[in-house]
Design a protein around this motif. Structure first.
Motif, PDB file in Angstrom:
ATOM      1  N   THR A  12      -1.824   3.143  20.884  1.00 22.44           N
ATOM      2  CA  THR A  12      -1.442   2.139  22.244  1.00 22.44           C
ATOM      3  C   THR A  12      -1.438   2.389  23.331  1.00 22.44           C
ATOM      4  O   THR A  12      -2.502   2.457  24.064  1.00 22.44           O
ATOM      5  CB  THR A  12      -0.767   0.657  21.456  1.00 22.44           C
ATOM      6  OG1 THR A  12       0.295   1.138  21.874  1.00 22.44           O
ATOM      7  CG2 THR A  12      -1.095   0.368  20.207  1.00 22.44           C
ATOM      8  N   GLU A  13      -1.069   3.748  23.394  1.00 25.30           N
ATOM      9  CA  GLU A  13      -0.405   4.040  24.756  1.00 25.30           C
ATOM     10  C   GLU A  13      -1.024   5.646  24.291  1.00 25.30           C
ATOM     11  O   GLU A  13      -0.704   6.468  24.062  1.00 25.30           O
ATOM     12  CB  GLU A  13       1.325   3.892  25.152  1.00 25.30           C
ATOM     13  CG  GLU A  13       2.191   2.792  24.882  1.00 25.30           C
ATOM     14  CD  GLU A  13       1.648   2.024  26.038  1.00 25.30           C
ATOM     15  OE1 GLU A  13       0.773   2.282  27.304  1.00 25.30           O
ATOM     16  OE2 GLU A  13       1.663   0.408  26.341  1.00 25.30           O
ATOM     17  N   LYS A  14      -2.919   6.039  24.663  1.00 26.89           N
ATOM     18  CA  LYS A  14      -3.409   6.882  24.253  1.00 26.89           C
ATOM     19  C   LYS A  14      -3.200   8.030  25.625  1.00 26.89           C
ATOM     20  O   LYS A  14      -3.496   9.347  24.474  1.00 26.89           O
ATOM     21  CB  LYS A  14      -4.703   6.326  24.546  1.00 26.89           C
ATOM     22  CG  LYS A  14      -4.989   5.374  23.185  1.00 26.89           C
ATOM     23  CD  LYS A  14      -6.251   5.021  22.933  1.00 26.89           C
ATOM     24  CE  LYS A  14      -6.603   4.671  22.060  1.00 26.89           C
ATOM     25  NZ  LYS A  14      -7.439   3.744  21.732  1.00 26.89           N
ATOM     26  N   LYS A  15      -2.212   7.801  26.932  1.00 29.91           N
ATOM     27  CA  LYS A  15      -1.877   9.101  27.240  1.00 29.91           C
ATOM     28  C   LYS A  15      -0.914   9.954  26.881  1.00 29.91           C
ATOM     29  O   LYS A  15      -1.661  11.743  26.681  1.00 29.91           O
ATOM     30  CB  LYS A  15      -1.861   8.882  28.820  1.00 29.91           C
ATOM     31  CG  LYS A  15      -1.528   9.450  30.044  1.00 29.91           C
ATOM     32  CD  LYS A  15      -2.889   9.665  30.118  1.00 29.91           C
ATOM     33  CE  LYS A  15      -2.968   9.685  31.633  1.00 29.91           C
ATOM     34  NZ  LYS A  15      -4.330  10.885  31.940  1.00 29.91           N
ATOM     35  N   TYR A  48      -3.411  12.018  24.579  1.00 25.34           N
ATOM     36  CA  TYR A  48      -4.430  12.613  24.876  1.00 25.34           C
ATOM     37  C   TYR A  48      -3.191  14.023  24.672  1.00 25.34           C
ATOM     38  O   TYR A  48      -4.316  15.246  25.596  1.00 25.34           O
ATOM     39  CB  TYR A  48      -5.316  12.402  25.608  1.00 25.34           C
ATOM     40  CG  TYR A  48      -6.185  11.203  24.946  1.00 25.34           C
ATOM     41  CD1 TYR A  48      -7.412  12.082  24.415  1.00 25.34           C
ATOM     42  CD2 TYR A  48      -6.317  10.113  25.597  1.00 25.34           C
ATOM     43  CE1 TYR A  48      -8.591  11.049  24.182  1.00 25.34           C
ATOM     44  CE2 TYR A  48      -7.580   9.127  24.985  1.00 25.34           C
ATOM     45  CZ  TYR A  48      -8.633  10.000  24.275  1.00 25.34           C
ATOM     46  OH  TYR A  48      -9.324   8.910  23.622  1.00 25.34           O
ATOM     47  N   GLU A  80     -10.699   6.368  29.903  1.00 19.47           N
ATOM     48  CA  GLU A  80      -9.610   6.731  31.164  1.00 19.47           C
ATOM     49  C   GLU A  80      -8.699   7.329  30.947  1.00 19.47           C
ATOM     50  O   GLU A  80      -8.682   8.416  31.760  1.00 19.47           O
ATOM     51  CB  GLU A  80      -9.106   4.904  30.741  1.00 19.47           C
ATOM     52  CG  GLU A  80      -9.141   4.466  31.979  1.00 19.47           C
ATOM     53  CD  GLU A  80      -8.797   3.023  31.619  1.00 19.47           C
ATOM     54  OE1 GLU A  80      -7.445   3.000  32.427  1.00 19.47           O
ATOM     55  OE2 GLU A  80      -8.702   2.449  32.013  1.00 19.47           O
ATOM     56  N   ASP A  81      -8.074   7.386  29.603  1.00 20.24           N
ATOM     57  CA  ASP A  81      -6.836   7.915  29.075  1.00 20.24           C
ATOM     58  C   ASP A  81      -7.209   9.388  28.698  1.00 20.24           C
ATOM     59  O   ASP A  81      -5.535  10.435  28.952  1.00 20.24           O
ATOM     60  CB  ASP A  81      -6.201   7.653  27.774  1.00 20.24           C
ATOM     61  CG  ASP A  81      -5.708   6.091  28.691  1.00 20.24           C
ATOM     62  OD1 ASP A  81      -5.730   6.068  29.875  1.00 20.24           O
ATOM     63  OD2 ASP A  81      -5.284   4.885  27.628  1.00 20.24           O
ATOM     64  N   ALA A  82      -8.255   9.868  28.616  1.00 18.71           N
ATOM     65  CA  ALA A  82      -8.333  11.609  28.319  1.00 18.71           C
ATOM     66  C   ALA A  82      -8.002  12.456  29.776  1.00 18.71           C
ATOM     67  O   ALA A  82      -7.540  12.011  30.793  1.00 18.71           O
ATOM     68  CB  ALA A  82      -9.752  11.604  27.585  1.00 18.71           C
ATOM     69  N   ILE A  83      -7.581  13.905  29.409  1.00 18.42           N
ATOM     70  CA  ILE A  83      -7.493  14.504  30.483  1.00 18.42           C
ATOM     71  C   ILE A  83      -8.326  15.191  30.851  1.00 18.42           C
ATOM     72  O   ILE A  83      -7.853  16.404  31.848  1.00 18.42           O
ATOM     73  CB  ILE A  83      -6.107  14.998  30.661  1.00 18.42           C
ATOM     74  CG1 ILE A  83      -5.514  15.841  29.273  1.00 18.42           C
ATOM     75  CG2 ILE A  83      -5.250  13.726  30.853  1.00 18.42           C
ATOM     76  CD1 ILE A  83      -4.162  16.453  29.604  1.00 18.42           C
ATOM     77  N   GLN A  93       5.565  16.041  31.283  1.00 21.78           N
ATOM     78  CA  GLN A  93       4.711  15.182  31.150  1.00 21.78           C
ATOM     79  C   GLN A  93       5.042  13.970  30.844  1.00 21.78           C
ATOM     80  O   GLN A  93       4.833  13.207  30.758  1.00 21.78           O
ATOM     81  CB  GLN A  93       3.197  15.810  31.077  1.00 21.78           C
ATOM     82  CG  GLN A  93       2.160  16.140  32.612  1.00 21.78           C
ATOM     83  CD  GLN A  93       1.249  16.345  32.678  1.00 21.78           C
ATOM     84  OE1 GLN A  93       0.212  16.605  31.788  1.00 21.78           O
ATOM     85  NE2 GLN A  93       0.023  15.601  33.351  1.00 21.78           N
ATOM     86  N   LEU A 152       6.461  10.466  30.030  1.00 21.35           N
ATOM     87  CA  LEU A 152       5.666   9.256  29.661  1.00 21.35           C
ATOM     88  C   LEU A 152       7.269   8.534  28.772  1.00 21.35           C
ATOM     89  O   LEU A 152       7.145   7.658  28.455  1.00 21.35           O
ATOM     90  CB  LEU A 152       4.912   9.323  29.025  1.00 21.35           C
ATOM     91  CG  LEU A 152       3.647   9.350  29.987  1.00 21.35           C
ATOM     92  CD1 LEU A 152       2.409  10.184  29.255  1.00 21.35           C
ATOM     93  CD2 LEU A 152       2.798   8.790  30.929  1.00 21.35           C
ATOM     94  N   ASP A 159       8.197   4.753  28.949  1.00 20.51           N
ATOM     95  CA  ASP A 159       8.175   3.566  27.583  1.00 20.51           C
ATOM     96  C   ASP A 159       9.973   3.677  27.444  1.00 20.51           C
ATOM     97  O   ASP A 159       9.455   1.933  26.117  1.00 20.51           O
ATOM     98  CB  ASP A 159       6.880   4.423  26.930  1.00 20.51           C
ATOM     99  CG  ASP A 159       5.450   4.504  27.715  1.00 20.51           C
ATOM    100  OD1 ASP A 159       5.796   4.181  28.630  1.00 20.51           O
ATOM    101  OD2 ASP A 159       4.454   5.345  27.115  1.00 20.51           O
TER     102      ASP A 159
END
Length: 166
Positions: free
Chosen positions: A34-37, A40, A74-77, A146, A150, A154
């Motif tokens: 659910t928290e795809k960042k 990714y 959106e969450d991809a880097i 990073q 997160l 979270d």
């Protein structure tokens, strides 16, 4: 390269990979999809850890397939988009394999190997292999930090510092 230099480089690079593995391991499985960042970033660093350990350079590849695209979610880097959301275990297995690849590569290299140029096939990076090891280690450290940030956001917690690889 002196054996003591290889030992020191491994202790620090291996510790960076260990911190990355610890962060990925610590992320709650119920948030993974659910928290795809987090996913990714984990995927990106796994692919590039392996890529920068490919000597001589080749095109980016992964045992966990991806697609190159300009339509970045959106969450991809970056433009390397995994073909699906891989499980934590799949990412961790990939990181463990790259950790071993790094160790074995480092300890089997000669002094001459470290001075050879690594030339990116489809890009603009050119550097001595020794510098590539440092570049790769810094990339892993950057993304491990990073992921730890997160994790703290979270979950309120993150794994501890790893002083040196075993």
């Amino acid at each position: 390269m002196l054996q003591t230099h290889k030992d020191s480089l491994w202790k620090q690079f291996g510790a960076s990979i260990d911190m990355l593995i610890n962060a990925v391991s610590a992320y709650p499985e119920n948030l993974w999809y659910t928290e795809k960042k987090f996913f990714y970033i984990s995927y990106h660093v796994a692919v590039f850890l392996d890529y920068y350990l490919t000597i001589p350079a080749g095109p980016p590849a992964s045992p966990l397939p991806f697609t190159l695209t300009e339509d970045i979610p959106e969450d991809a880097i970056d433009d390397i988009i995994p073909d699906r959301i891989y499980s934590q275990d799949e990412i961790l297995s990939y990181l463990q394999a790259s950790r071993k690849k790094c160790h074995d590569l480092l300890f089997n290299m000669t002094e001459n190997d470290f001075t050879q140029s690594w030339v990116e096939v489809e890009g603009n990076k050119v550097m001595p292999v020794f510098e590539l090891f440092l570049y790769n280690m810094r990339h892993v450290q950057h993304h491990a930090a990073q992921l730890n940030m997160l994790l703290r956001k979270d979950t309120g917690d993150a794994p501890r510092w790893v002083r040196a690889a075993k």
